[in-house]
Design a protein around this motif. Sequence first.
Motif, PDB file in Angstrom:
ATOM      1  N   TRP A 147      -2.060   1.167   0.575  1.00  0.00           N
ATOM      2  CA  TRP A 147      -1.112   2.252   0.766  1.00  0.00           C
ATOM      3  C   TRP A 147       0.020   1.830   1.692  1.00  0.00           C
ATOM      4  O   TRP A 147      -0.184   1.077   2.642  1.00  0.00           O
ATOM      5  CB  TRP A 147      -1.797   3.458   1.401  1.00  0.00           C
ATOM      6  N   GLN A 148       1.186   2.386   1.439  1.00  0.00           N
ATOM      7  CA  GLN A 148       2.300   2.269   2.369  1.00  0.00           C
ATOM      8  C   GLN A 148       2.375   3.559   3.182  1.00  0.00           C
ATOM      9  O   GLN A 148       2.460   4.651   2.624  1.00  0.00           O
ATOM     10  CB  GLN A 148       3.612   2.066   1.617  1.00  0.00           C
ATOM     11  N   LEU A 149       2.321   3.437   4.497  1.00  0.00           N
ATOM     12  CA  LEU A 149       2.420   4.602   5.373  1.00  0.00           C
ATOM     13  C   LEU A 149       3.888   4.983   5.505  1.00  0.00           C
ATOM     14  O   LEU A 149       4.705   4.202   5.986  1.00  0.00           O
ATOM     15  CB  LEU A 149       1.826   4.283   6.742  1.00  0.00           C
ATOM     16  N   THR A 150       4.242   6.192   5.066  1.00  0.00           N
ATOM     17  CA  THR A 150       5.636   6.616   5.119  1.00  0.00           C
ATOM     18  C   THR A 150       5.991   7.146   6.509  1.00  0.00           C
ATOM     19  O   THR A 150       5.109   7.445   7.323  1.00  0.00           O
ATOM     20  CB  THR A 150       5.911   7.709   4.073  1.00  0.00           C
ATOM     21  N   MET A 151       7.262   7.296   6.753  1.00  0.00           N
ATOM     22  CA  MET A 151       7.723   7.796   8.054  1.00  0.00           C
ATOM     23  C   MET A 151       7.203   9.199   8.329  1.00  0.00           C
ATOM     24  O   MET A 151       7.056   9.604   9.481  1.00  0.00           O
ATOM     25  CB  MET A 151       9.251   7.785   8.107  1.00  0.00           C
ATOM     26  N   GLU A 152       6.915   9.949   7.270  1.00  0.00           N
ATOM     27  CA  GLU A 152       6.442  11.333   7.419  1.00  0.00           C
ATOM     28  C   GLU A 152       4.934  11.422   7.616  1.00  0.00           C
ATOM     29  O   GLU A 152       4.401  12.518   7.789  1.00  0.00           O
ATOM     30  CB  GLU A 152       6.839  12.150   6.188  1.00  0.00           C
ATOM     31  N   GLY A 153       4.243  10.283   7.556  1.00  0.00           N
ATOM     32  CA  GLY A 153       2.794  10.298   7.713  1.00  0.00           C
ATOM     33  C   GLY A 153       2.035  10.431   6.413  1.00  0.00           C
ATOM     34  O   GLY A 153       0.837  10.753   6.413  1.00  0.00           O
ATOM     35  N   GLY A 154       2.695  10.161   5.287  1.00  0.00           N
ATOM     36  CA  GLY A 154       2.031  10.185   3.987  1.00  0.00           C
ATOM     37  C   GLY A 154       1.576   8.803   3.570  1.00  0.00           C
ATOM     38  O   GLY A 154       2.006   7.787   4.131  1.00  0.00           O
ATOM     39  N   PHE A 155       0.711   8.759   2.563  1.00  0.00           N
ATOM     40  CA  PHE A 155       0.191   7.499   2.026  1.00  0.00           C
ATOM     41  C   PHE A 155       0.737   7.331   0.614  1.00  0.00           C
ATOM     42  O   PHE A 155       0.376   8.085  -0.300  1.00  0.00           O
ATOM     43  CB  PHE A 155      -1.334   7.489   1.963  1.00  0.00           C
ATOM     44  N   LEU A 156       1.581   6.313   0.409  1.00  0.00           N
ATOM     45  CA  LEU A 156       2.174   6.034  -0.893  1.00  0.00           C
ATOM     46  C   LEU A 156       1.469   4.833  -1.519  1.00  0.00           C
ATOM     47  O   LEU A 156       1.372   3.772  -0.904  1.00  0.00           O
ATOM     48  CB  LEU A 156       3.668   5.746  -0.741  1.00  0.00           C
ATOM     49  N   LEU A 157       0.964   5.017  -2.733  1.00  0.00           N
ATOM     50  CA  LEU A 157       0.251   3.942  -3.427  1.00  0.00           C
ATOM     51  C   LEU A 157       1.151   2.731  -3.587  1.00  0.00           C
ATOM     52  O   LEU A 157       2.299   2.840  -4.026  1.00  0.00           O
ATOM     53  CB  LEU A 157      -0.207   4.438  -4.801  1.00  0.00           C
ATOM     54  N   ARG A 158       0.646   1.567  -3.234  1.00  0.00           N
ATOM     55  CA  ARG A 158       1.423   0.337  -3.352  1.00  0.00           C
ATOM     56  C   ARG A 158       1.536  -0.093  -4.817  1.00  0.00           C
ATOM     57  O   ARG A 158       0.644   0.167  -5.612  1.00  0.00           O
ATOM     58  CB  ARG A 158       0.784  -0.782  -2.538  1.00  0.00           C
ATOM     59  N   PRO A 159       2.636  -0.767  -5.158  1.00  0.00           N
ATOM     60  CA  PRO A 159       2.764  -1.290  -6.520  1.00  0.00           C
ATOM     61  C   PRO A 159       1.630  -2.270  -6.825  1.00  0.00           C
ATOM     62  O   PRO A 159       1.147  -2.985  -5.940  1.00  0.00           O
ATOM     63  CB  PRO A 159       4.120  -2.012  -6.495  1.00  0.00           C
ATOM     64  N   ASN A 160       1.217  -2.287  -8.083  1.00  0.00           N
ATOM     65  CA  ASN A 160       0.181  -3.213  -8.562  1.00  0.00           C
ATOM     66  C   ASN A 160      -1.201  -2.930  -7.974  1.00  0.00           C
ATOM     67  O   ASN A 160      -2.095  -3.777  -8.056  1.00  0.00           O
ATOM     68  CB  ASN A 160       0.570  -4.674  -8.279  1.00  0.00           C
ATOM     69  N   VAL A 161      -1.378  -1.749  -7.372  1.00  0.00           N
ATOM     70  CA  VAL A 161      -2.697  -1.323  -6.897  1.00  0.00           C
ATOM     71  C   VAL A 161      -3.210  -0.234  -7.834  1.00  0.00           C
ATOM     72  O   VAL A 161      -2.480   0.693  -8.172  1.00  0.00           O
ATOM     73  CB  VAL A 161      -2.620  -0.776  -5.455  1.00  0.00           C
ATOM     74  N   GLN A 162      -4.456  -0.385  -8.274  1.00  0.00           N
ATOM     75  CA  GLN A 162      -5.033   0.631  -9.141  1.00  0.00           C
ATOM     76  C   GLN A 162      -5.351   1.887  -8.333  1.00  0.00           C
ATOM     77  O   GLN A 162      -5.951   1.810  -7.256  1.00  0.00           O
ATOM     78  CB  GLN A 162      -6.310   0.106  -9.797  1.00  0.00           C
ATOM     79  N   PRO A 163      -4.968   3.059  -8.837  1.00  0.00           N
ATOM     80  CA  PRO A 163      -5.222   4.295  -8.093  1.00  0.00           C
ATOM     81  C   PRO A 163      -6.692   4.490  -7.724  1.00  0.00           C
ATOM     82  O   PRO A 163      -7.001   4.933  -6.605  1.00  0.00           O
ATOM     83  CB  PRO A 163      -4.751   5.384  -9.068  1.00  0.00           C
ATOM     84  N   ALA A 164      -7.608   4.178  -8.638  1.00  0.00           N
ATOM     85  CA  ALA A 164      -9.033   4.357  -8.339  1.00  0.00           C
ATOM     86  C   ALA A 164      -9.458   3.478  -7.172  1.00  0.00           C
ATOM     87  O   ALA A 164     -10.217   3.914  -6.294  1.00  0.00           O
ATOM     88  CB  ALA A 164      -9.876   4.040  -9.574  1.00  0.00           C
ATOM     89  N   ASP A 165      -8.965   2.244  -7.124  1.00  0.00           N
ATOM     90  CA  ASP A 165      -9.318   1.340  -6.021  1.00  0.00           C
ATOM     91  C   ASP A 165      -8.805   1.881  -4.694  1.00  0.00           C
ATOM     92  O   ASP A 165      -9.487   1.768  -3.663  1.00  0.00           O
ATOM     93  CB  ASP A 165      -8.727  -0.053  -6.271  1.00  0.00           C
ATOM     94  N   ALA A 166      -7.610   2.467  -4.712  1.00  0.00           N
ATOM     95  CA  ALA A 166      -7.027   2.994  -3.476  1.00  0.00           C
ATOM     96  C   ALA A 166      -7.803   4.198  -2.958  1.00  0.00           C
ATOM     97  O   ALA A 166      -8.041   4.321  -1.748  1.00  0.00           O
ATOM     98  CB  ALA A 166      -5.562   3.356  -3.707  1.00  0.00           C
TER      99      ALA A 166
END
Length: 284
Positions: free
Chosen positions: A80-99
Amino acid sequence: MIQISGAPFQPNEKWKLDSIERAIIQHMFNAPVLFSFYSEDDFLFEIKVRKNMIKSANEMNQSEAQFTTFEYASCNPMYWQLTMEGGFLLRPNVQPADAILDIFRNSSLYAFECATAAVILYYRATLYSIGSYLFNSLFQNLYLYSWHTDPDLGIITFYSNHFLPGDVVYINNPDFHPNTPWFRGLNAVLLNDGKFFGHGFSIRTMEQIIQILNEYRKPGSQQSAYLTNLVTRPSFSHLGNLVGQQTNHRAYKMQHPIVHHNNCSISYVQYLYYLSNGINKKDK
């Protein structure tokens, strides 16, 4: 009361239900409202998702994930990429289930508030219920922040006097102390034994949760925290249809807008209010 294909509910010995599933069905059967299903498959799918919501809540309770505000949120940067607002954005090329699984496998790397926790539990329960292949097809643009969800979860919220195991309920604390605004309330999952899991509160009775929230009120407050009659759950029928059709809606799906409100522990109704009024933290 339960009705399947227009007929009164009749248990089927071939179902081989476990204790959690039987408890969910018993709650439905005893409720003074009618739960109607088009088919046995629809009925069993809802029971499965509810059971997996309870299992996911127990997993999070046993994890090392911490409760915190958006300002101090943390996540595993491999997924995940931690956004400035405190959210978790799925990284490119990462499977959603794995995250989603990583939140439970490497839980010590994660910290989030209770609305985000509820959404994580929805995703985990859905993954349990539909499998990783379809989950990865449907949820490729995951962003975890408060009550923001993918449209295919079909989150609904309504007022009711009857809760079922696997529902998310809201405990309101209207006189929360301004120094601890994260105690304004709690999103909690009703478990099969009548207790509740709330992120940051572990598993407790409703009385215990209210007692804790009451310790964080304004000085002199006479207004107790209380369980509201707000129920929030995914659309079981929509998810079930996706499973039946093995449908990938990604090419046609419009994502919900995101509201970065910066208020922890809000109800889904409050989030919808922010959404409909275009309220973001920069406006507040």
